[in-house]
Scaffold this motif. Structure first.
Motif: not given
Length: 173
Positions: A163-167
């Motif tokens: 999972i990519f970094r998410q805000e």
């Protein structure tokens, strides 16, 4: 070696390889690259009928039999390397990558392709599918051992999600 560009679409380049070793004999092979709009495939094959496979071990003819008894693996006279590598974009977000390399004996790469041996003594055999979503990547990877003398670990297919970094909130990731 001599390369020939056979086609433009798909791009096909074939290289013929011929080597002569005064102590070992004549070796030859083919290197091929095929590039389409969605894939790249590389094929490499090389074979030599080695007159003296124990030449660089510093052994005399009467010492070879004793050397083979002490060692688990013997060096065959017909030696080869065959490698296929492929990258295919199945869809804009789904890719396949794979490689398989068959080698006649554990010493082949060191004896004939020292540069490749120095970077990768046991070339990997693998197949992988990877899907790139907007927020994560999903992959399936399988590795295998095709050369009986390699010490690489054969693994069952592995499924992975990154999972990519998410805000989450303003400034909080």
């Amino acid at each position: 070696s001599k390369n020939f560009e056979l086609y433009d679409d798909p791009y096909v380049n074939v290289g013929l390889i011929m080597d002569y070793y005064s102590d070992r004999g004549l070796g030859g092979g083919v290197s091929t690259t095929i590039v389409t709009g969605n894939s790249r495939t590389e094929l490499f094959g090389y074979v030599i009928r080695d007159r003296n496979p124990y030449l660089f071990r510093g052994l005399e003819d009467d010492e070879i039999e004793e050397y083979e008894k002490q060692r688990r693996l013997r060096i065959p006279k017909t030696r080869y390397d065959f490698k296929v590598t492929n990258v295919t974009h199945l869809t804009p977000r789904l890719d396949f990558r794979g490689q398989v390399e068959f080698i006649s004996d554990i010493d082949f790469m060191e004896d004939f392709f020292e540069d490749r041996y120095n970077t990768d003594t046991q070339p990997p055999t693998y197949a992988a599918l990877e899907y790139q979503a907007d927020w994560a990547s999903f992959s399936v990877l399988a590795t295998g051992r095709v050369n009986s003398f390699d010490s690489v670990v054969q693994r069952l297919p592995e499924v992975r999600m990154d999972i990519f970094r998410q805000e989450l909130f303003a400034g909080l990731y």
